[in-house]
Design a protein around this motif. Structure first.
Motif, PDB file in Angstrom:
ATOM      1  N   ALA A  46     -36.214  63.396  -4.396  1.00 36.61           N
ATOM      2  CA  ALA A  46     -35.582  62.469  -3.512  1.00 36.61           C
ATOM      3  C   ALA A  46     -35.795  63.144  -2.102  1.00 36.61           C
ATOM      4  N   VAL A  47     -35.819  64.493  -1.876  1.00 35.82           N
ATOM      5  CA  VAL A  47     -36.151  65.095  -0.530  1.00 35.82           C
ATOM      6  C   VAL A  47     -37.378  65.024  -0.123  1.00 35.82           C
ATOM      7  N   VAL A  48     -38.520  65.125  -0.809  1.00 36.49           N
ATOM      8  CA  VAL A  48     -39.578  65.077  -0.318  1.00 36.49           C
ATOM      9  C   VAL A  48     -40.307  63.855  -0.047  1.00 36.49           C
ATOM     10  N   ARG A  49     -40.045  62.857   0.812  1.00 31.04           N
ATOM     11  CA  ARG A  49     -40.629  61.591   0.756  1.00 31.04           C
ATOM     12  C   ARG A  49     -41.890  61.748   1.837  1.00 31.04           C
ATOM     13  N   ASP A  50     -41.753  62.475   2.726  1.00 29.28           N
ATOM     14  CA  ASP A  50     -43.228  62.821   3.500  1.00 29.28           C
ATOM     15  C   ASP A  50     -43.539  64.001   2.979  1.00 29.28           C
ATOM     16  N   PRO A  51     -44.742  64.064   2.338  1.00 27.01           N
ATOM     17  CA  PRO A  51     -45.402  65.229   1.526  1.00 27.01           C
ATOM     18  C   PRO A  51     -45.531  66.458   2.445  1.00 27.01           C
TER      19      PRO A  51
END
Length: 373
Positions: free
Chosen positions: A335-340
């Motif tokens: 959920a938090v890491v959408r942009d790697p």
């Protein structure tokens, strides 16, 4: 040999529906409210405005029947929304993703009209026919334009029957298609020029639209259309306790349909998920002492519900049935890491500066470090 299965409209085996419509899932509460509701009801409303608000906000009826809250938030917001539907103005529910716009829309329609299924789902490809009407081309070719060949949209059906129609993600719909609603909402009529006829809305008709305020600039509403709506902004939950309550209730409802363990056994983990989401969303820890960076995602209440539900499924099928830090860690990371690139840095800094130093969070820290490696 394959057994044939025939399912008629409105018929499903008890307990087989994965997600029942609001009017079916809470039929008992709606019936109890209707039986004891002695207040004035607008034309074709199943309940009075007071009873609709009680259905959404919860309460206890004179005979002891408990009405469960469907929405946890300021009472005045619900009262304004319900009152709007009793006037000639349509209702626009506006808010960031995950503020229960669709949920409130569905339950309002269920309580007012007893039917939440008159729905238009807005997308970039939604055609004008989805709001106005279409044609049965076999009938059209065989007999020409006629009422028998016409396929009414959910909005047209709501107008003819005095019901509540719903339009989801209005600002996702192309602007020229959006403006199809102007005549419907201002003149309360839907012309059918091919037949030289029109459908006039009968008393009881109204429309609820939802829009994501993060979509501003996608297909902004024209000023002419916006004037036809009364806009109600649904806020994010005001406190940790309110958000924990919302997540717990929804997870319990979803868990029953999926036959997952009871959510209260994992209340500590629910509180942890909510705390993480709120701190990253607000850019500061709950005690106000440490500023943190916010990731690119919304980290909404709806996403918290999804993380906890997925964690319960993990604990049920691959654990001991009790929600633990290891069950929610991967869901939080996703959920938090959408942009790697950018979000991973935000998450790592939060883990080391906040989670690592927090009392009672060691197991959660280790679980997050393991899935983040």
């Amino acid at each position: 040999m394959t057994a044939s299965v025939e399912v008629r409209a409105g018929e499903q085996a008890d307990g087989e529906v994965l997600r029942a419509h609001a009017e079916d899932a809470f039929a008992g509460e709606l019936a109890a409210l209707a039986e004891q509701d002695d207040r004035p009801r607008p034309a074709r409303w199943r309940l009075s405005p007071w009873a609709v608000a009680t259905y959404l906000l919860g309460g206890t009826l004179p005979d002891g029947t408990v009405i469960t809250p469907k929405y946890v938030g300021p009472r005045r917001i619900v009262e304004v929304a319900v009152t709007t539907l009793a006037t000639d103005r349509a209702l626009l529910l506006l808010g960031v993703p995950g503020t229960a716009k669709t949920w409130v829309s569905e339950h309002l329609a269920a309580a007012v009209s007893g039917d939440s299924t008159l729905l238009v789902q807005g997308t970039a490809g939604t055609p004008e026919e989805a709001i106005r009407y279409g044609w049965n081309y076999a009938q059209l070719l065989a007999h020409g334009p006629s009422r028998d060949a016409l396929v009414p949209s959910p909005v047209m059906r709501a107008m003819a029957d005095g019901m509540t129609a719903r339009v989801e993600e209005l600002t996702r719909i192309p602007a020229d298609v959006q403006d199809t609603l102007i005549t419907i909402l201002s003149e309360k009529t839907l012309p059918i020029p091919e037949l030289g006829q029109e459908v006039q809305a009968v008393r009881g008709f109204n429309l609820i639209a939802t829009a994501n305020d993060r979509d501003r600039g996608v297909n902004d509403l024209s000023s002419a259309l916006r004037r036809r709506f009364n806009t109600v902004v649904l806020p994010l939950p005001a406190s940790v306790e309110a958000e924990v309550d919302i997540v717990s209730r929804r997870v319990e409802q979803l868990g029953r349909s999926l036959e997952l363990p009871s959510a209260p056994e994992g209340i500590d983990e629910i509180r942890r998920v909510v705390t993480v989401f709120r701190e990253l969303r607000d850019g500061v820890t709950s005690d106000g002492r440490t500023k943190v960076k916010s990731p690119s995602g919304t980290l909404s209440t709806a996403e918290a519900i999804s993380v906890v539900t997925n964690g319960l499924a993990l604990s049920a099928h691959f654990g001991d049935g009790v929600l633990r830090p290891s069950d929610i860690a991967a869901g939080i990371l996703g959920a938090v890491v959408r942009d790697p690139a950018a979000d991973r840095v935000v998450w790592q800094e939060y883990l080391e500066a906040v989670v690592r130093e927090r009392d009672g969070w060691k197991d959660f820290y280790r679980a997050c470090r393991e899935v983040s490696a």
